[in-house]
Design an enzyme around this catalytic site. Structure first.
Site, short mmCIF file in Angstrom:
data_model
loop_
_atom_site.label_atom_id
_atom_site.label_comp_id
_atom_site.label_asym_id
_atom_site.label_seq_id
_atom_site.Cartn_x
_atom_site.Cartn_y
_atom_site.Cartn_z
N GLU A 106 -1.91 -4.50 -9.82
CA GLU A 106 -2.17 -5.04 -8.48
C GLU A 106 -1.38 -6.33 -8.30
O GLU A 106 -1.48 -7.25 -9.11
CB GLU A 106 -3.68 -5.31 -8.36
CG GLU A 106 -4.17 -5.63 -7.01
CD GLU A 106 -5.69 -5.72 -6.98
OE1 GLU A 106 -6.27 -5.18 -6.04
OE2 GLU A 106 -6.31 -6.34 -7.88
N ARG A 158 0.85 -1.19 0.00
CA ARG A 158 0.00 0.00 0.00
C ARG A 158 0.89 1.23 0.00
O ARG A 158 1.54 1.54 0.98
CB ARG A 158 -0.93 -0.01 1.22
CG ARG A 158 -1.96 -1.11 1.17
CD ARG A 158 -2.84 -0.99 -0.04
NE ARG A 158 -4.05 -1.80 0.05
CZ ARG A 158 -4.95 -1.84 -0.89
NH1 ARG A 158 -4.77 -1.17 -2.02
NH2 ARG A 158 -6.02 -2.59 -0.75
N GLU A 190 -8.89 -11.33 -6.81
CA GLU A 190 -7.81 -11.28 -5.82
C GLU A 190 -7.43 -12.64 -5.25
O GLU A 190 -6.31 -12.81 -4.80
CB GLU A 190 -8.18 -10.32 -4.68
CG GLU A 190 -8.21 -8.88 -5.13
CD GLU A 190 -8.31 -7.89 -3.99
OE1 GLU A 190 -8.27 -8.30 -2.81
OE2 GLU A 190 -8.42 -6.69 -4.28
N GLU A 234 -16.66 7.61 1.05
CA GLU A 234 -16.51 6.19 0.70
C GLU A 234 -17.37 5.32 1.62
O GLU A 234 -17.25 5.37 2.83
CB GLU A 234 -15.06 5.74 0.82
CG GLU A 234 -14.90 4.26 0.47
CD GLU A 234 -13.49 3.72 0.71
OE1 GLU A 234 -13.14 2.75 0.04
OE2 GLU A 234 -12.77 4.27 1.56
N ALA A 250 -10.89 -6.90 -1.28
CA ALA A 250 -11.72 -5.70 -1.37
C ALA A 250 -11.46 -4.99 -2.69
O ALA A 250 -10.46 -5.24 -3.35
CB ALA A 250 -11.43 -4.76 -0.21
N SER A 308 -14.21 7.08 6.48
CA SER A 308 -13.65 8.31 7.06
C SER A 308 -14.61 9.47 6.81
O SER A 308 -14.34 10.35 5.99
CB SER A 308 -12.29 8.64 6.42
OG SER A 308 -11.38 7.60 6.65
N PRO A 309 -15.75 9.50 7.52
CA PRO A 309 -16.80 10.48 7.20
C PRO A 309 -16.43 11.93 7.46
O PRO A 309 -17.14 12.83 7.02
CB PRO A 309 -17.97 10.06 8.09
CG PRO A 309 -17.37 9.26 9.19
CD PRO A 309 -16.14 8.60 8.61
N GLY A 310 -15.30 12.18 8.11
CA GLY A 310 -14.87 13.56 8.32
C GLY A 310 -14.43 14.24 7.03
O GLY A 310 -14.48 15.46 6.92
N GLU A 315 -3.89 -5.32 -13.60
CA GLU A 315 -2.49 -5.33 -14.05
C GLU A 315 -1.55 -4.53 -13.15
O GLU A 315 -0.35 -4.76 -13.13
CB GLU A 315 -2.37 -4.86 -15.50
CG GLU A 315 -2.74 -3.41 -15.72
CD GLU A 315 -2.62 -3.00 -17.17
OE1 GLU A 315 -2.32 -1.81 -17.40
OE2 GLU A 315 -2.80 -3.84 -18.06
#
Length: 182
Positions: free
Chosen positions: A142, A64, A96, A119, A76, A113-115, A140
């Site tokens: 990933e 990541r 995956e 999403e 995910a 992350s509603p602040g 491709e």
């Protein structure tokens, strides 16, 4: 209308990307003053708790870039335009992990992350897994490694900070609660 509502005065999209858009809104606060809000617009995503017959959790390890390290996660991915979340869950599971499932159950949907972001992640449980012969592989750009871990091992990976994301931690806690209820 909520007593906490912030009325949008002006909205400007400052970046449109492949995954997210960034907009800056000027808002009127409940007290009449104004402020700016930096907002991430995201199409939504799914996450899948895939369980083998032996009760193992199917996970993937991947790098990541935002964290500058590899972490272990449940499968995910983001929703494609017009795609139903259950279809996305099946697609991401296949891409995956190479697995399909006989049973897919929606557990819950939650904001990450509603602040600052809209999403919404739809969490599913997949059971009756089977290996797909001609499974589509990862995108491709990933690169993932498949793991199958027991609940205790997953909890240990959390302590070691190898599992370090909210959706996977949520999934492990859900499984832990399910095990305690038996």
């Amino acid at each position: 209308m909520s007593k906490f509502e912030e009325k949008t005065i002006q909205s400007e999209t400052v970046y449109e990307g492949k995954i997210i858009n960034l907009q800056i809104d000027e808002v009127e606060l409940p007290n009449g003053k104004t402020s700016k809000r930096e907002l991430i617009k995201h199409p939504g995503a799914v996450a899948v708790i895939a369980l083998t017959e032996e009760g193992k959790i199917v996970m993937v390890e991947q790098y990541r870039k935002a964290l500058e390290k590899a972490i272990i996660e449940i499968p995910a991915g983001k929703l494609e335009p017009g795609e139903e979340p259950a279809l996305t869950a099946e697609r991401e599971l296949e891409e995956e992990t190479g697995y399909g499932c006989g049973k897919l159950e929606h557990l819950i949907s939650f904001y990450t992350s509603p602040g600052f972001a809209d999403e919404l992640v739809h969490l599913y449980v997949a059971k009756d897994l089977y290996k797909m012969e001609d499974a589509k592989g990862p995108d491709e750009d990933e690169f993932v490694e498949l793991l199958e871990v027991g609940l205790e091992e997953a909890k240990a990976l959390m302590k070691e900070k190898k599992i370090y994301d909210a959706k996977t931690a949520y999934a492990i806690q859900y499984l832990e609660l399910q095990a305690a209820a038996r």
